[in-house]
Enzyme design. Structure first.
Site, mmCIF file in Angstrom:
data_model
loop_
_atom_site.group_PDB
_atom_site.id
_atom_site.type_symbol
_atom_site.label_atom_id
_atom_site.label_comp_id
_atom_site.label_asym_id
_atom_site.label_seq_id
_atom_site.Cartn_x
_atom_site.Cartn_y
_atom_site.Cartn_z
ATOM 1 N N HIS A 34 -35.630 -14.191 -7.424
ATOM 2 C CA HIS A 34 -34.834 -13.713 -8.566
ATOM 3 C C HIS A 34 -35.564 -12.557 -9.230
ATOM 4 C CE1 HIS A 34 -37.084 -15.623 -11.824
ATOM 5 N NE2 HIS A 34 -36.875 -16.832 -11.353
ATOM 6 N N GLU A 165 -24.274 -22.240 -7.631
ATOM 7 C CA GLU A 165 -25.114 -23.430 -7.459
ATOM 8 C C GLU A 165 -24.794 -24.443 -8.561
ATOM 9 O OE1 GLU A 165 -29.232 -22.638 -6.729
ATOM 10 O OE2 GLU A 165 -29.875 -24.514 -7.655
ATOM 11 N N GLU A 201 -27.956 -27.810 -4.314
ATOM 12 C CA GLU A 201 -29.313 -28.348 -4.471
ATOM 13 C C GLU A 201 -29.194 -29.858 -4.704
ATOM 14 O OE1 GLU A 201 -32.227 -26.264 -6.878
ATOM 15 O OE2 GLU A 201 -32.992 -28.178 -7.613
ATOM 16 N N HIS A 204 -29.939 -31.546 -7.934
ATOM 17 C CA HIS A 204 -28.884 -31.436 -8.946
ATOM 18 C C HIS A 204 -27.784 -32.470 -8.691
ATOM 19 C CE1 HIS A 204 -29.995 -26.877 -9.496
ATOM 20 N NE2 HIS A 204 -30.957 -27.700 -9.862
ATOM 21 N N ASP A 229 -30.358 -25.384 -1.407
ATOM 22 C CA ASP A 229 -31.695 -25.453 -2.003
ATOM 23 C C ASP A 229 -32.137 -26.895 -1.785
ATOM 24 O OD1 ASP A 229 -31.482 -22.878 -2.875
ATOM 25 O OD2 ASP A 229 -31.806 -23.303 -4.994
ATOM 26 N N ASP A 240 -34.883 -32.908 -13.116
ATOM 27 C CA ASP A 240 -34.969 -31.975 -12.005
ATOM 28 C C ASP A 240 -36.438 -31.704 -11.679
ATOM 29 O OD1 ASP A 240 -34.228 -30.136 -10.137
ATOM 30 O OD2 ASP A 240 -33.494 -28.641 -11.554
ATOM 31 N N ASP A 242 -37.685 -30.953 -8.697
ATOM 32 C CA ASP A 242 -37.859 -29.905 -7.670
ATOM 33 C C ASP A 242 -38.949 -30.228 -6.660
ATOM 34 O OD1 ASP A 242 -35.818 -28.206 -8.556
ATOM 35 O OD2 ASP A 242 -37.102 -27.341 -10.095
ATOM 36 N N ASP A 272 -36.533 -24.355 -3.230
ATOM 37 C CA ASP A 272 -36.592 -23.994 -4.660
ATOM 38 C C ASP A 272 -37.504 -25.036 -5.326
ATOM 39 O OD1 ASP A 272 -36.063 -22.956 -7.140
ATOM 40 O OD2 ASP A 272 -34.065 -23.815 -7.309
HETATM 41 MN MN LIG Z 1 -32.008 -24.186 -7.049
#
Ligand SMILES: [Mn+2]
Length: 376
Positions: A34, A165, A201, A204, A229, A240, A242, A272
Site C-alpha cells: 500500500h 476486501e 481474508e 476477517h 489474504d 484480527d 493476522d 497480510d
Molecule cells: Mn488483508
C-alpha cells in the site's frame, strides 16, 4: 524532492531494497503494497505524489532486476487521523476528496508497476454510533466513489482487477463490507458487480462469525473470488491477529475450493500477516512465511487427492440427488409454481427423515487427509 527530503528518500529506498531482497530469498513471484508502506504523506498532495512517483520508479527497476511482479496495490485510507470517521463514507466531503486524490495516485502507480489487481479495504468505512450516522447517505457515497474509480481505471487504460476486501468490525464497530455475501449484495444494489471481485481474508471471516473458509466458498460460489489474504486469527481471542496459517486442514479446505474453481483467474495468496510480538528473531520472518507457504502447498496436495478420490464430492452430490429429476428439475429451471409444488406435496406426502451425516463427513475428511499424506 526538497533537500531536507533527501535522507527520507534514501531511507525509503533502503526499505524497498530490503523488501526485494526478502522476496528474492523467499523465491516468491509476487508482492503487494500500500502507498504508505512505500512513502509517507508529505505537506501537500503534490509533494506526496512526487515522492511516490520517484519511489515507484525505483520499485519498477527492482521488479525488472529481480523478476518479482506486483500482485496488487492499494491505498492506506485508514491510518491518517482525517479518516477517523471514514474515507469514502466520511460525512465531510473534503475528506472524501482527499481519499479520492490518494486512490487516484495509488491506482496510477499500481498500473505503472503492472499490478494484476487493485484492492479496496474500507478500514474505516462504517460507524461507531448509529445516533450520528446516515447509513444510506454513506453507502450511496461509497458507491459513487467506486464508480469514479472505474472511470479513472478506464482513463488510465489499466486492466487490473478491482477487489473489495470484506471485514465486519475493527477498527469500526460496524463496517459496511461486513462479509462476502454483504459485499456481493452491495455491488449488485449499485450496479457494480461486473467491475469487482472479492479479496477474502479468512481472519476477517471468522470475525464475522463464520468458519475460516466460509467467505472463500461463498465468493467462489458466485464467481466473485478474486484473491485471498490468507491470514488466520486466534479463535479464542476474537480479533484480527493476522497470524500465519499453519493448520493443514484449513489450508486443504481453501485449496479444495480453489481447485474446484480451476485455480485463481486473477489474484493469489497474500500474507497480510505479521509474526507474533514475541517472535523477535530475524529468522522468524522466514520461518513464518516458508512454514505457511508449505502448509498451503500441503493443503493443495490434500485437496487434489480429495478431488481425485471423489469420495467426499460424491457424498455431497448424493445429498442433493433428489434435485436431478422430475418436479425438482422444473424448480431449478424456473418452470414450477407454488400450485404445482402443493400438488406434489399432497400426492407424495411427508418426506422420510434424511440424516445430514455430519459425523460421517468429518470421519471421511480425516481419512482422506491420512490417505493424501501417504501418497506424498
Ligand atoms: Mn488483508
Amino acid at each position: 524532492v526538497k533537500s531536507d527530503n533527501v535522507e527520507l528518500l534514501e531511507a525509503c529506498k533502503q526499505r524497498i531494497d530490503a523488501a526485494f531482497e526478502f522476496f528474492v530469498k523467499l523465491g516468491v513471484e509476487y508482492y503487494t503494497f500500500h502507498d504508505r508502506d512505500v512513502a509517507p504523506e508529505l505537506e501537500t498532495i503534490e509533494e506526496t505524489n512526487a515522492l511516490l512517483d520517484i519511489l515507484s520508479d525505483y520499485m519498477l527497476q527492482k521488479q525488472k532486476e529481480t523478476g518479482v511482479k506486483l500482485l496488487w496495490g492499494t491505498a492506506n485510507l485508514f491510518s491518517h487521523p482525517r479518516y477517523a470517521n471514514g474515507a469514502a463514507t466520511n460525512p465531510d466531503p473534503l475528506v472524501y476528496a482527499q481519499a479520492a486524490a490518494q486512490v487516484k495516485q495509488a491506482m496510477k502507480v499500481t498500473h505503472k508497476l503492472g499490478g494484476q489487481g487493485y484492492v479496496f479495504w474500507g478500514g474505516r468505512e462504517g460507524y461507531a454510533s448509529l445516533l450520528n450516522t446516515d447509513l444510506r447517505k454513506e453507502l450511496d457515497h461509497m458507491a459513487q466513489f467506486f464508480k469514479m474509480a472505474i472511470q479513472w481505471k478506464h482513463k488510465l487504460g489499466a486492466s487490473f482487477q478491482f477487489y473489495i476486501e470484506p471485514k465486519p468490525r475493527e477498527p469500526c464497530k460496524h463496517q459496511y463490507d461486513y462479509d462476502a455475501q454483504t459485499v456481493i449484495g452491495f455491488l449488485h444494489t449499485y450496479g457494480l458487480a461486473q467491475d469487482f471481485k472479492l479479496n477474502i481474508e479468512p481472519n476477517h471471516t471468522t470475525l464475522a462469525g463464520h468458519q475460516y473458509d466460509h467467505d472463500i466458498q461463498m465468493a467462489a460460489a458466485f464467481d466473485m473470488l478474486g484473491s485471498i489474504d490468507c491470514n488466520t486469527g486466534d479463535e479464542l481471542l476474537g480479533w484480527d491477529t493476522d497470524q500465519f496459517l499453519t493448520d493443514e486442514r484449513k489450508a486443504t479446505q481453501v485449496m479444495h475450493t480453489l481447485l474446484k474453481m480451476g485455480g485463481f483467474k486473477t489474484g493469489g495468496l497474500n500474507f497480510d500477516c505479521k509474526v507474533r510480538r514475541e517472535s523477535t528473531d530475524l529468522e522468524d520472518l522466514f520461518i513464518a512465511h516458508i512454514g505457511s507457504m508449505d502448509t498451503f502447498a500441503k493443503g493443495l496436495l490434500n485437496a487434489a487427492h480429495i478431488l481425485s478420490s471423489g469420495r467426499l464430492p460424491k457424498m455431497v452430490e448424493a445429498r442433493y440427488a433428489g434435485w436431478n429429476q422430475g418436479f425438482a428439475q422444473s424448480v431449478e429451471l424456473g418452470k414450477s409454481s407454488f400450485e404445482e409444488l402443493e400438488k406434489v406435496a399432497e400426492k407424495q406426502g411427508q418426506p422420510k427423515q434424511t440424516s445430514g451425516k455430519q459425523e460421517l463427513f468429518e470421519m471421511v475428511f480425516n481419512e482422506e487427509l491420512v490417505a493424501a499424506t501417504r501418497k506424498h
